[in-house]
Design a protein around this motif. Structure first.
Motif, mmCIF file in Angstrom:
data_model
loop_
_atom_site.group_PDB
_atom_site.id
_atom_site.type_symbol
_atom_site.label_atom_id
_atom_site.label_comp_id
_atom_site.label_asym_id
_atom_site.label_seq_id
_atom_site.Cartn_x
_atom_site.Cartn_y
_atom_site.Cartn_z
ATOM 1 N N SER A 1 55.849 15.014 -42.548
ATOM 2 C CA SER A 1 57.197 15.042 -43.116
ATOM 3 C C SER A 1 58.213 15.357 -42.023
ATOM 4 C CB SER A 1 57.292 16.097 -44.225
ATOM 5 O OG SER A 1 57.274 17.401 -43.667
ATOM 6 N N PHE A 2 59.427 14.933 -42.244
ATOM 7 C CA PHE A 2 60.493 15.174 -41.278
ATOM 8 C C PHE A 2 60.602 16.657 -40.952
ATOM 9 C CE2 PHE A 2 64.861 16.248 -40.238
ATOM 10 C CZ PHE A 2 65.172 15.324 -39.257
ATOM 11 N N TYR A 3 60.558 17.491 -41.983
ATOM 12 C CA TYR A 3 60.771 18.924 -41.775
ATOM 13 C C TYR A 3 59.581 19.589 -41.085
ATOM 14 C CZ TYR A 3 64.816 18.249 -44.752
ATOM 15 O OH TYR A 3 66.016 17.799 -45.256
ATOM 16 N N SER A 4 58.374 19.075 -41.287
ATOM 17 C CA SER A 4 57.201 19.680 -40.648
ATOM 18 C C SER A 4 57.199 19.464 -39.139
ATOM 19 C CB SER A 4 55.916 19.100 -41.248
ATOM 20 O OG SER A 4 55.719 17.751 -40.838
ATOM 21 N N ASN B 1 59.739 19.915 -37.154
ATOM 22 C CA ASN B 1 60.766 20.746 -36.512
ATOM 23 C C ASN B 1 61.867 19.906 -35.858
ATOM 24 O OD1 ASN B 1 59.548 23.386 -37.024
ATOM 25 N ND2 ASN B 1 57.988 22.784 -35.533
ATOM 26 N N GLU C 1 68.145 18.561 -38.138
ATOM 27 C CA GLU C 1 68.587 17.906 -39.365
ATOM 28 C C GLU C 1 69.635 16.827 -39.110
ATOM 29 O OE1 GLU C 1 69.438 19.951 -42.897
ATOM 30 O OE2 GLU C 1 67.923 21.514 -42.604
ATOM 31 N N LEU D 1 68.654 13.225 -39.774
ATOM 32 C CA LEU D 1 68.577 12.658 -41.118
ATOM 33 C C LEU D 1 69.756 11.721 -41.407
ATOM 34 C CD1 LEU D 1 67.296 15.623 -43.304
ATOM 35 C CD2 LEU D 1 66.089 13.493 -42.760
ATOM 36 N N SER E 1 58.490 9.328 -39.478
ATOM 37 C CA SER E 1 58.988 10.332 -40.429
ATOM 38 C C SER E 1 60.342 9.926 -40.987
ATOM 39 C CB SER E 1 59.065 11.707 -39.759
ATOM 40 O OG SER E 1 60.125 11.767 -38.819
ATOM 41 N N GLU F 1 61.192 8.803 -44.939
ATOM 42 C CA GLU F 1 62.280 9.383 -45.727
ATOM 43 C C GLU F 1 63.024 8.282 -46.480
ATOM 44 O OE1 GLU F 1 63.606 12.625 -46.183
ATOM 45 O OE2 GLU F 1 61.671 13.273 -45.397
#
Length: 358
Positions: free
Chosen positions: A108-111, A113, A116, A119, A145, A149
């Motif tokens: 995932s994008f957030y995993s 690091n 933001e 995005l 990633s 999204e």
């Protein structure tokens, strides 16, 4: 079972990223940034490669490519192992194989690091987005990633042209068509040209390797598509210079003008070993286009871009040195690591003084 597959299955428990087989040597693995010999494994012999190829059902076309060009790339999935990217090649007239172990699912994008600010790319409707960096800096994973999204949240037709396919996208709101160079299309340029007739919204080009692919990518972005690709460069400004270098002196002004209009974002990425030596952190220099940077590209003054990155926060820009400073402040990396990976030491020292980093 093939001996080499058995070694791969045992090696993945070591949390490695890469595995290397050389005929006549013991296997090696990469843990974080270090290459480590597996002393507990037997020496790899020629017949081990033959069994390995047979177990993977390597096609005659790939074997011919190996004999003709000295190497071939292949992406595949092995049960109980996951996704692999192989490069089989000759060295000193002996067989060798480098294997990149990929997550079985797209991180995932957030995993990862990732900042933001990136995005914003997933909300763009058109333009050219370049994720750059040296080999092994996670460019493909970052793009995957971002694309996932879009896949999970928007109703788009996404076409990828890859060599080889590394990640397989899950079913989402989008239709994802993944084409592999050599299997589904002859090369990046032809696959990209064909994609323009396949009703795409988003096009992913695994790598921009030549003038023809670059021109076609520009055409795709000009015609209203969002195009993402990678290129091997070490900074955002050098990425523009690399693209321009593919063209003659007579063509450069024209290409600079086109790039200034369709380029949306350039992200230059590195992977850094963390302070505790057990974690890898991504570090990006991010250049979102604004009028000032577009004018510099149009006028061929890419050497002046860095100064605009430092004052472009309102547009989402951030220099490599500022991002390195942020990672030091967050105690993720050491000051020494930051200094060894920066492009502008004097600028980094200036940030250290500003934030009183000793």
């Amino acid at each position: 079972m093939s001996k080499l597959i058995d070694i791969i299955k045992r090696a993945i428990t070591l949390e490695i990223t890469d595995l290397h087989f050389h005929e006549g040597k013991r296997p090696y693995v990469r843990q974080l940034t270090k290459i480590i010999k597996l002393y507990n494994e037997d020496i790899v012999v020629h017949n081990d490669f033959i069994e390995f190829f047979d177990s993977l059902e390597i096609s005659n076309e790939k074997k011919d490519e190996l004999h003709k060009n000295g190497s071939f790339d292949l992406g595949l999935v092995i049960p109980e192992v996951g996704n692999l990217r192989l490069n089989v090649y000759y060295q000193q007239n002996k067989l060798a194989c480098s294997i990149r172990l990929l997550p079985s699912s797209i991180p995932s994008f957030y995993s990862l690091n990732l900042p933001e600010e990136l995005l914003r790319i997933t909300k763009m409707q058109s333009g050219l987005v370049l994720i750059t960096g040296l080999t092994g800096t996670g460019k493909t994973t970052t793009i995957a990633s971002l694309i996932n999204e879009i896949n999970m949240q928007q109703a788009k037709h996404i076409i990828t042209i890859e060599d080889p396919i590394e990640y397989h996208y899950p079913e989402g709101h989008s239709l994802v068509s993944q084409r592999e160079v050599g299997a589904d299309c002859p090369n990046f340029c032809e696959g990209l040209r064909a994609s323009l007739r396949q009703d795409p919204d988003v096009i992913v080009i695994g790598e921009m390797r030549d003038k023809e692919t670059i021109l076609t990518a520009i055409e795709a972005a000009e015609s209203g598509h969002l195009v993402l690709s990678t290129i091997h460069t070490g900074s955002t400004a050098s990425t523009i210079d690399r693209i321009i270098s593919y063209f003659s002196d007579e063509e450069k002004n024209h290409i600079c003008s086109k790039l200034s209009m369709i380029l949306s974002v350039v992200v230059s990425q590195q992977l850094l070993v963390g302070k505790t030596y057990d974690t890898i952190y991504p570090c990006q220099e991010i250049m979102f286009m604004n009028d000032s940077i577009r004018n510099l590209i149009r006028e061929g003054k890419c050497h002046q871009i860095y100064s605009f990155l430092q004052i472009g926060k309102d547009y989402g820009c951030i220099s490599l040195e500022e991002m390195l400073t942020k990672l030091v402040i967050e105690e993720k990396i050491t000051k020494e690591t930051a200094l060894s990976h920066c492009n502008n030491p004097s600028a980094l020292e200036g940030y250290f003084r500003q934030y009183r980093i000793n």
